[in-house]
Design a protein around this motif. Structure first.
Motif, PDB file in Angstrom:
ATOM      1  N   SER A 116       0.830  -1.207   0.000  1.00 29.81           N
ATOM      2  CA  SER A 116       0.000   0.000   0.000  1.00 29.81           C
ATOM      3  C   SER A 116       0.865   1.259   0.000  1.00 29.81           C
ATOM      4  O   SER A 116       0.577   2.216  -0.734  1.00 29.81           O
ATOM      5  N   LYS A 119       2.334   1.734  -3.439  1.00 27.16           N
ATOM      6  CA  LYS A 119       1.308   2.217  -4.371  1.00 27.16           C
ATOM      7  C   LYS A 119       1.068   3.714  -4.166  1.00 27.16           C
ATOM      8  O   LYS A 119       0.984   4.486  -5.133  1.00 27.16           O
ATOM      9  N   ASN A 122       4.065   5.619  -5.548  1.00 25.66           N
ATOM     10  CA  ASN A 122       4.018   5.710  -7.012  1.00 25.66           C
ATOM     11  C   ASN A 122       3.016   6.773  -7.460  1.00 25.66           C
ATOM     12  O   ASN A 122       3.263   7.510  -8.414  1.00 25.66           O
TER      13      ASN A 122
END
Length: 144
Positions: A116, A119, A122
């Motif tokens: 998580s 992510k 990113n």
């Protein structure tokens, strides 16, 4: 009358070529092994039936069995600093593979938290017009 034309010595290069190729292959294997840093703490990877081949151009994220220690490229790092370090690695070269090597006893929630966070990192990099890691893999070892 003597014959000035002596015989030419012939050199068989086949054994030399065999040795050269053997050295080349050995150096290629050793280089790819050395390029991936070993975790600074004990990590027993889960056993699987197949293992994906990977190159030497990777960033490693190691997680110990209790999920208390993290290491990036072989260096221990604190939980509150690992995303910053990963972000710096992604900015250096986002096309490298991020290899997550979590111990087989690491709680599932810890691994999901890391995914998580990556992510989210990113997404933040995309907002900054930068690229994050697009290739993420889990470290495993082949079942014997």
């Amino acid at each position: 009358m003597s014959d000035d034309r002596g015989e030419f010595a012939k050199v068989n290069v086949t054994p030399l070529t065999d040795v050269a190729f053997t050295l080349l292959i050995t150096l290629m294997l050793v280089t790819s092994y050395l390029a991936i840093k070993q975790p600074p703490f004990r990590v027993i990877l889960p056993d699987v039936e197949t293992v994906e081949p990977r190159g030497a151009d990777v960033v490693t994220l190691d997680i110990d069995e209790k999920g208390e220690n993290l290491a990036i490229n072989g260096y221990i790092i604190k939980w509150d600093q690992y995303i910053k370090a990963l972000k710096e690695e992604a900015i250096k070269d986002p096309y490298r593979m991020l290899l997550i090597r979590a111990d087989k006893e690491t709680p599932h929630g810890i691994v999901m938290r890391v995914l998580s966070d990556i992510k989210k990192m990113n997404s933040e990099l995309i907002l900054e017009d930068k690229e994050g890691f697009s290739k993420i893999a889990f470290g495993t070892r082949k079942k014997r």
